[in-house]
Design a protein around this motif. Structure first.
Motif, PDB file in Angstrom:
ATOM      1  N   VAL A 129      -6.458  15.843  -0.734  1.00 47.08           N
ATOM      2  CA  VAL A 129      -7.016  14.499  -0.753  1.00 47.08           C
ATOM      3  C   VAL A 129      -5.887  13.497  -0.539  1.00 47.08           C
ATOM      4  N   THR A 130      -6.257  12.290  -0.105  1.00 55.10           N
ATOM      5  CA  THR A 130      -5.293  11.197   0.085  1.00 55.10           C
ATOM      6  C   THR A 130      -5.368  10.259  -1.111  1.00 55.10           C
ATOM      7  N   ARG A 131      -4.242  10.064  -1.779  1.00 51.93           N
ATOM      8  CA  ARG A 131      -4.171   9.176  -2.933  1.00 51.93           C
ATOM      9  C   ARG A 131      -3.588   7.847  -2.474  1.00 51.93           C
ATOM     10  N   THR A 132      -4.352   6.765  -2.664  1.00 51.09           N
ATOM     11  CA  THR A 132      -3.951   5.422  -2.234  1.00 51.09           C
ATOM     12  C   THR A 132      -3.670   4.561  -3.451  1.00 51.09           C
ATOM     13  N   VAL A 133      -2.503   3.905  -3.452  1.00 54.38           N
ATOM     14  CA  VAL A 133      -2.112   2.998  -4.525  1.00 54.38           C
ATOM     15  C   VAL A 133      -1.919   1.613  -3.928  1.00 54.38           C
ATOM     16  N   SER A 134      -2.667   0.635  -4.466  1.00 55.99           N
ATOM     17  CA  SER A 134      -2.555  -0.758  -4.010  1.00 55.99           C
ATOM     18  C   SER A 134      -1.642  -1.519  -4.954  1.00 55.99           C
ATOM     19  N   CYS A 135      -0.686  -2.271  -4.395  1.00 53.83           N
ATOM     20  CA  CYS A 135       0.282  -3.039  -5.187  1.00 53.83           C
ATOM     21  C   CYS A 135       0.156  -4.506  -4.804  1.00 53.83           C
ATOM     22  N   ASN A 136      -0.046  -5.380  -5.806  1.00 56.40           N
ATOM     23  CA  ASN A 136      -0.178  -6.807  -5.504  1.00 56.40           C
ATOM     24  C   ASN A 136       1.157  -7.544  -5.511  1.00 56.40           C
ATOM     25  N   ARG A 137       2.218  -6.875  -5.967  1.00 63.09           N
ATOM     26  CA  ARG A 137       3.554  -7.485  -5.931  1.00 63.09           C
ATOM     27  C   ARG A 137       4.571  -6.383  -5.663  1.00 63.09           C
ATOM     28  N   PRO A 138       4.903  -6.131  -4.411  1.00 63.20           N
ATOM     29  CA  PRO A 138       5.848  -5.057  -4.103  1.00 63.20           C
ATOM     30  C   PRO A 138       7.199  -5.293  -4.764  1.00 63.20           C
ATOM     31  N   GLY A 139       7.756  -4.198  -5.286  1.00 60.21           N
ATOM     32  CA  GLY A 139       9.080  -4.261  -5.882  1.00 60.21           C
ATOM     33  C   GLY A 139       9.104  -4.340  -7.381  1.00 60.21           C
ATOM     34  N   HIS A 140       7.952  -4.595  -8.047  1.00 54.25           N
ATOM     35  CA  HIS A 140       8.011  -4.661  -9.498  1.00 54.25           C
ATOM     36  C   HIS A 140       8.081  -3.247 -10.067  1.00 54.25           C
ATOM     37  N   ARG A 141       8.386  -3.152 -11.356  1.00 53.13           N
ATOM     38  CA  ARG A 141       8.777  -1.875 -11.956  1.00 53.13           C
ATOM     39  C   ARG A 141       7.655  -0.849 -11.914  1.00 53.13           C
ATOM     40  N   SER A 142       6.427  -1.250 -12.320  1.00 52.66           N
ATOM     41  CA  SER A 142       5.344  -0.278 -12.366  1.00 52.66           C
ATOM     42  C   SER A 142       4.980   0.217 -10.977  1.00 52.66           C
ATOM     43  N   ALA A 143       5.150  -0.633  -9.947  1.00 46.64           N
ATOM     44  CA  ALA A 143       4.853  -0.185  -8.597  1.00 46.64           C
ATOM     45  C   ALA A 143       5.817   0.888  -8.165  1.00 46.64           C
ATOM     46  N   THR A 144       7.099   0.744  -8.538  1.00 42.02           N
ATOM     47  CA  THR A 144       8.074   1.771  -8.200  1.00 42.02           C
ATOM     48  C   THR A 144       7.750   3.078  -8.882  1.00 42.02           C
ATOM     49  N   ARG A 145       7.253   2.980 -10.125  1.00 43.19           N
ATOM     50  CA  ARG A 145       6.923   4.204 -10.851  1.00 43.19           C
ATOM     51  C   ARG A 145       5.684   4.866 -10.286  1.00 43.19           C
ATOM     52  N   ASP A 146       4.667   4.061  -9.895  1.00 41.34           N
ATOM     53  CA  ASP A 146       3.424   4.637  -9.398  1.00 41.34           C
ATOM     54  C   ASP A 146       3.565   5.222  -8.011  1.00 41.34           C
ATOM     55  N   LEU A 192       0.853  -1.186   0.000  1.00 38.64           N
ATOM     56  CA  LEU A 192       0.000   0.000   0.000  1.00 38.64           C
ATOM     57  C   LEU A 192       0.886   1.232   0.000  1.00 38.64           C
ATOM     58  N   SER A 193       0.449   2.260  -0.710  1.00 41.08           N
ATOM     59  CA  SER A 193       1.158   3.533  -0.734  1.00 41.08           C
ATOM     60  C   SER A 193       0.129   4.645  -0.612  1.00 41.08           C
ATOM     61  N   ARG A 194       0.327   5.538   0.354  1.00 40.95           N
ATOM     62  CA  ARG A 194      -0.600   6.648   0.584  1.00 40.95           C
ATOM     63  C   ARG A 194       0.151   7.963   0.556  1.00 40.95           C
ATOM     64  N   SER A 195      -0.418   8.939  -0.170  1.00 41.28           N
ATOM     65  CA  SER A 195       0.189  10.271  -0.274  1.00 41.28           C
ATOM     66  C   SER A 195      -0.910  11.317  -0.303  1.00 41.28           C
ATOM     67  N   ARG A 196      -0.626  12.478   0.243  1.00 39.94           N
ATOM     68  CA  ARG A 196      -1.583  13.578   0.274  1.00 39.94           C
ATOM     69  C   ARG A 196      -1.244  14.549  -0.854  1.00 39.94           C
ATOM     70  N   GLU A 197      -2.246  14.862  -1.655  1.00 40.80           N
ATOM     71  CA  GLU A 197      -2.051  15.722  -2.820  1.00 40.80           C
ATOM     72  C   GLU A 197      -3.117  16.803  -2.831  1.00 40.80           C
ATOM     73  N   ARG A 198      -2.808  17.876  -3.551  1.00 44.35           N
ATOM     74  CA  ARG A 198      -3.725  19.002  -3.695  1.00 44.35           C
ATOM     75  C   ARG A 198      -4.348  18.958  -5.084  1.00 44.35           C
ATOM     76  N   THR A 199      -5.668  19.022  -5.157  1.00 48.71           N
ATOM     77  CA  THR A 199      -6.366  19.012  -6.438  1.00 48.71           C
ATOM     78  C   THR A 199      -6.317  20.390  -7.079  1.00 48.71           C
ATOM     79  N   ALA A 200      -6.876  20.481  -8.300  1.00 45.45           N
ATOM     80  CA  ALA A 200      -6.881  21.764  -9.007  1.00 45.45           C
ATOM     81  C   ALA A 200      -7.720  22.808  -8.288  1.00 45.45           C
ATOM     82  N   THR A 201      -8.680  22.381  -7.492  1.00 41.87           N
ATOM     83  CA  THR A 201      -9.525  23.323  -6.759  1.00 41.87           C
ATOM     84  C   THR A 201      -8.951  23.697  -5.398  1.00 41.87           C
ATOM     85  N   GLY A 202      -7.774  23.162  -5.054  1.00 39.55           N
ATOM     86  CA  GLY A 202      -7.150  23.484  -3.779  1.00 39.55           C
ATOM     87  C   GLY A 202      -7.487  22.524  -2.657  1.00 39.55           C
ATOM     88  N   ARG A 203      -8.266  21.494  -2.894  1.00 40.50           N
ATOM     89  CA  ARG A 203      -8.650  20.546  -1.846  1.00 40.50           C
ATOM     90  C   ARG A 203      -7.544  19.516  -1.635  1.00 40.50           C
TER      91      ARG A 203
END
Length: 291
Positions: free
Chosen positions: A116-133, A103-114
């Motif tokens: 939000v928490t962005r959550t990324v679920s990874c089913n295989r930690p360490g693979h290439r796309s997970a590192t990029r996301d 799991l990866s969680r990060s707080r980001e600001r939307t275009a309207t200034g709000r």
């Protein structure tokens, strides 16, 4: 007889499970009675469900998060309302998944200034796309001008007057600003009015009254909302532009009015003069001036 019978049966061998009969069911442990799923299923790796360091709650939450559709809320409050475990245990389980890379969680600001928490679920930690996301992203820049969010198309061109006198352009702007009194949808910005003013001035230059211009721009408008009223007005100013008025020469170049025909009192001959009298031949000659 002391001869051994070679056809005598040998001693019966004992059954050794998993050696002589590998397909025999085990005496203890789990057995599987599975069917192959063809719809509504999720593929979960054994590295997750058999993870030696994750708790059962963390593994269960990971399987649930991987099974939901993108965009589903998976925050602590939502998960606590979905499962019987309380927010404290769910928060601890999510921290476990984040620690082990599921799991990866990060707080980001939307275009309207709000925020939000962005959550990324990874089913295989360490693979290439997970590192990029899961790489940290720069927060989205909040636009300072509403026009910067989505660039608008330029308005269509409008007719241009032959004379750009300030008084004529001011009269054109007054016509445009008065359109909202006839239809509130024709509320124009200062930029739109500046673009459309030369087109209205071209109409006024062709001896069209301001009332007639307003009627031409506001008659038979569609019933649905006007997305860009300035574009509609620009089209009408161009498509319905009246022809120029007939040519009128200046007063200095106009021919002088002709005198009416008169009848001479002396010879009855017709001649032109402003008043009745005698023609040029019948007029008495003026006496010569004294020296």
């Amino acid at each position: 007889m002391d001869t051994e019978n070679p056809s005598a049966p040998l001693r019966a061998q004992s059954r050794i499970p998993r050696e002589n009969h590998p397909a025999e069911k085990p005496f203890a442990g789990v057995t599987h009675d599975h069917v192959r799923h063809t719809e509504n299923f999720t593929v979960v790796g054994n590295d997750l469900v058999q993870h030696p360091e994750l708790s059962g709650l963390a593994i269960g939450l990971a399987c649930y998060i991987q099974s939901v559709r993108p965009g589903t809320a998976v925050d602590i409050k939502t998960l606590a309302a979905r499962f019987p475990e309380g927010p404290t245990r769910i928060a601890a389980a999510l921290n476990e998944l984040e620690t082990h890379g599921y799991l990866s969680r990060s707080r980001e600001r939307t275009a309207t200034g709000r925020i939000v928490t962005r959550t990324v679920s990874c089913n295989r930690p360490g693979h290439r796309s997970a590192t990029r996301d899961t790489a940290p992203r720069r927060p989205a820049r909040r636009p300072t001008d509403p026009d910067e969010a989505a660039p608008r198309k330029r308005l269509p061109a409008v007719p241009q007057p032959s004379c750009t006198a300030p008084a004529l352009l001011q009269a054109a702007v007054e016509v445009l600003t008065g359109l909202r009194r006839r239809d509130p949808r024709l509320l124009l910005s200062a930029t739109d009015a500046e673009h459309l003013a030369p087109g209205v001035a071209a109409w006024l230059e062709r001896e069209v009254t301001p009332t007639a211009v307003r009627h031409a721009l506001t008659a038979n408008l569609p019933d649905e909302p006007l997305i860009r009223p300035a574009a509609l007005l620009a089209h009408r100013l161009t498509a319905q532009l009246p022809p120029p008025p007939p040519f009128r020469p200046p007063a200095s170049l106009a021919p002088a009015p002709r005198n009416p025909l008169q009848t001479c009192d002396g010879c009855d001959r017709a001649f032109r003069a402003p008043e009745p009298g005698r023609c040029r031949d019948c007029r008495p000659e003026a006496p010569p001036e004294a020296a």
